[in-house]
Design an enzyme around this catalytic site. Structure first.
Site, PDB file in Angstrom:
ATOM      1  N   HIS A 163      53.100  59.407  22.096  1.00 54.15           N
ATOM      2  CA  HIS A 163      53.160  58.074  22.810  1.00 54.15           C
ATOM      3  C   HIS A 163      52.023  57.266  22.217  1.00 54.15           C
ATOM      4  O   HIS A 163      51.445  56.503  23.040  1.00 54.15           O
ATOM      5  CB  HIS A 163      53.342  58.071  24.082  1.00 54.15           C
ATOM      6  CG  HIS A 163      54.873  59.249  24.395  1.00 54.15           C
ATOM      7  ND1 HIS A 163      56.049  59.134  24.831  1.00 54.15           N
ATOM      8  CD2 HIS A 163      54.204  60.756  24.571  1.00 54.15           C
ATOM      9  CE1 HIS A 163      56.157  60.222  24.915  1.00 54.15           C
ATOM     10  NE2 HIS A 163      55.846  61.105  25.111  1.00 54.15           N
ATOM     11  N   HIS A 214      53.540  64.477  17.682  1.00 54.86           N
ATOM     12  CA  HIS A 214      54.334  63.830  19.099  1.00 54.86           C
ATOM     13  C   HIS A 214      53.459  63.101  20.094  1.00 54.86           C
ATOM     14  O   HIS A 214      53.091  63.528  21.179  1.00 54.86           O
ATOM     15  CB  HIS A 214      54.862  64.979  20.162  1.00 54.86           C
ATOM     16  CG  HIS A 214      55.767  65.201  21.602  1.00 54.86           C
ATOM     17  ND1 HIS A 214      57.395  65.107  22.004  1.00 54.86           N
ATOM     18  CD2 HIS A 214      54.865  63.533  22.819  1.00 54.86           C
ATOM     19  CE1 HIS A 214      57.115  64.632  23.623  1.00 54.86           C
ATOM     20  NE2 HIS A 214      56.173  64.619  23.277  1.00 54.86           N
ATOM     21  N   HIS A 263      62.760  64.323  24.255  1.00 52.23           N
ATOM     22  CA  HIS A 263      62.302  65.277  25.920  1.00 52.23           C
ATOM     23  C   HIS A 263      63.346  65.774  25.775  1.00 52.23           C
ATOM     24  O   HIS A 263      64.295  65.412  26.090  1.00 52.23           O
ATOM     25  CB  HIS A 263      61.369  63.837  26.304  1.00 52.23           C
ATOM     26  CG  HIS A 263      60.041  63.350  26.095  1.00 52.23           C
ATOM     27  ND1 HIS A 263      60.515  62.652  24.760  1.00 52.23           N
ATOM     28  CD2 HIS A 263      59.012  63.468  26.315  1.00 52.23           C
ATOM     29  CE1 HIS A 263      59.017  62.311  24.325  1.00 52.23           C
ATOM     30  NE2 HIS A 263      58.526  63.093  25.246  1.00 52.23           N
ATOM     31  N   GLU A 271      60.770  70.091  29.927  1.00 49.88           N
ATOM     32  CA  GLU A 271      59.792  69.943  30.102  1.00 49.88           C
ATOM     33  C   GLU A 271      59.911  69.740  31.804  1.00 49.88           C
ATOM     34  O   GLU A 271      58.126  70.657  32.830  1.00 49.88           O
ATOM     35  CB  GLU A 271      59.089  68.540  30.028  1.00 49.88           C
ATOM     36  CG  GLU A 271      57.823  68.247  30.040  1.00 49.88           C
ATOM     37  CD  GLU A 271      57.228  66.121  30.100  1.00 49.88           C
ATOM     38  OE1 GLU A 271      58.136  65.553  29.925  1.00 49.88           O
ATOM     39  OE2 GLU A 271      55.930  66.310  30.348  1.00 49.88           O
ATOM     40  N   ASP A 326      50.261  64.332  23.206  1.00 47.77           N
ATOM     41  CA  ASP A 326      51.828  63.044  24.447  1.00 47.77           C
ATOM     42  C   ASP A 326      51.191  61.965  24.503  1.00 47.77           C
ATOM     43  O   ASP A 326      51.693  61.088  23.764  1.00 47.77           O
ATOM     44  CB  ASP A 326      51.747  64.305  24.857  1.00 47.77           C
ATOM     45  CG  ASP A 326      53.187  64.261  26.225  1.00 47.77           C
ATOM     46  OD1 ASP A 326      53.714  63.824  25.586  1.00 47.77           O
ATOM     47  OD2 ASP A 326      54.011  64.531  26.711  1.00 47.77           O
ATOM     48  N   ASP A 327      49.902  62.225  25.764  1.00 49.11           N
ATOM     49  CA  ASP A 327      49.026  60.805  25.580  1.00 49.11           C
ATOM     50  C   ASP A 327      47.543  61.523  25.850  1.00 49.11           C
ATOM     51  O   ASP A 327      47.663  60.852  26.931  1.00 49.11           O
ATOM     52  CB  ASP A 327      50.438  60.092  27.185  1.00 49.11           C
ATOM     53  CG  ASP A 327      51.505  59.857  27.141  1.00 49.11           C
ATOM     54  OD1 ASP A 327      52.107  58.908  26.722  1.00 49.11           O
ATOM     55  OD2 ASP A 327      52.158  61.262  27.789  1.00 49.11           O
TER      56      ASP A 327
HETATM   57  N1  HPA Z   1      56.483  62.493  28.827  1.00 50.66           N
HETATM   58  C1  HPA Z   1      58.482  61.501  28.812  1.00 50.66           C
HETATM   59  N2  HPA Z   1      57.939  60.276  28.773  1.00 50.66           N
HETATM   60  C2  HPA Z   1      56.970  59.479  28.348  1.00 50.66           C
HETATM   61  C3  HPA Z   1      56.038  60.240  28.084  1.00 50.66           C
HETATM   62  C4  HPA Z   1      56.075  61.950  28.294  1.00 50.66           C
HETATM   63  O1  HPA Z   1      54.921  61.886  28.456  1.00 50.66           O
HETATM   64  N3  HPA Z   1      55.023  59.964  27.799  1.00 50.66           N
HETATM   65  C5  HPA Z   1      55.606  58.509  27.690  1.00 50.66           C
HETATM   66  N4  HPA Z   1      56.981  58.439  28.126  1.00 50.66           N
HETATM   67 ZN    ZN Z   2      55.688  62.896  25.360  1.00 55.15          ZN
END
Ligand code: HPA
Ligand code: ZN
Length: 329
Positions: A14, A12, A192, A195, A273-274
């Site tokens: 991005h 996971h 997703h 969350e 994630d990021d």
């Molecule tokens: N969550 C949801 N959408 C997203 C994310 C994330 O962490 N990063 C980029 N788009």
């Molecule tokens: Zn994500």
């Protein structure tokens, strides 16, 4: 212990969200785009909350304007991931940011990213596969176009389809057509969910979108019925612990439910994630899990083997990666 050298599988990530801030600043300078508003004094990305994070993300992404830019980005991201011990990675790719969902343009962007993946495999020893994501807050019509781009380009590199974006906009059922289109093309599915919204989001996502993995899913931990379904159906959760803590989904690692879910029999995996947005890396995630829950090499081996089993790649790639996990490098 430092976990950098341990071979890891990450599901996971991005792609644009993994862009180092220096990389984005460099492109902005080349293209004379003023992005000063999205950076803090120390040079990191600056945002107030999740919705603001999404808009900063989109602003950062606006400097990526050509297939060549995405090739450079992919190489930079994979070099960084490989240095963190990641041997297999799946990243989310967005036709929205790659030519505005135009199929002809999308093919060029995808080819550039696949080329970067081949180069990174040879140079850094990391395998990359792609998952196209539609963006929830862009709405179902754009998601349909995104799914068509994905369906037309399914192949050895592009393996899956999913949804990112603002979970508080719309509902999973709005995106059924897009997920059906992707499934019929043979793409594997993840989305997703849960969350930000409650456990019912997992139920709706499984019912309407028929995904096999869920990005996050962590707010469902308190609902015994939803947990039982996730366990029974073998749904894999792509958990991003430090992303959740930094964004305030949970107050700290000690209160994160990942360990409770794992102990109950949920198939949990670990991702970033990021990473630059959340000041994390794969080895920081592992160190934080070790510190909070005493996770050791045996637990991480189990986590990585769950992730590899749930990976969307072909059997031959899985065998190759399994050998690397077993060899410890
Ligand atoms: N969550 C949801 N959408 C997203 C994310 C994330 O962490 N990063 C980029 N788009
Ligand atoms: Zn994500």
């Amino acid at each position: 212990m430092t976990w950098r050298a341990l071979p890891k599988v990450e599901l996971h990530l991005h792609l644009e969200g993994a862009a180092p801030p220096e990389f984005i600043r460099g492109l902005a300078k080349e293209k004379r785009i003023d992005l000063s508003k999205i950076f803090a004094q120390d040079g990191s990305y600056a945002y107030r909350d999740f919705v603001h994070f999404l808009s900063v993300y989109e602003a950062a992404t606006s400097v990526l304007k050509s297939p060549e830019d995405f090739k450079r980005l992919t190489l930079a991201v994979l070099e960084e991931s490989a240095s963190e011990g990641v041997v297999y990675s799946e990243t989310f790719l967005s036709p929205d940011f790659c030519g505005g969902r135009d199929l002809v343009a999308w093919r060029e962007y995808l080819a550039a990213m696949a080329e970067a993946a081949d180069e990174a495999d040879a140079k850094f020893g990391i395998t990359l596969k792609g998952i196209v994501t539609c963006i929830r807050h862009f709405g179902p019509d754009k998601a349909r176009e995104t799914a068509r781009c994905a369906a037309e380009t399914k192949g050895d590199f592009l393996r899956g389809f999913g949804m990112a974006g603002d979970e508080n906009v719309g509902k999973p059922g709005d995106f059924t057509w897009a997920f059906d289109c992707a499934r019929e093309a043979g793409l594997r599915l993840t989305s997703h969910a849960c969350e930000w919204r409650g456990p019912d989001e997992v139920t709706q996502t499984l019912d309407a979108l028929k995904v096999e993995r869920i990005g996050h899913g962590v707010r469902a931990h308190s609902d015994a019925t939803v947990m039982a379904r996730v366990i029974d159906e073998g749904v894999v959760l792509e958990v991003c612990p430090l992303s959740n803590v930094v964004l305030g989904v949970f107050a700290d690692m000690a209160s994160h439910p990942i360990e409770r879910m794992r102990a109950q029999g949920v198939k949990v995996t670990v991702s970033t994630d990021d990473p630059p947005f959340f000041h994390t890396t794969m080895s920081k995630e592992y160190a934080a899990l070790e510190q909070a829950f005493g996770w050791d090499e045996a637990v991480f081996a189990e986590i990585n083997s769950t992730a590899l089993e749930a990976a969307f790649c072909d059997a031959e790639t899985k065998e190759k990666i399994a050998a690397r996990l077993a060899n410890g490098r």
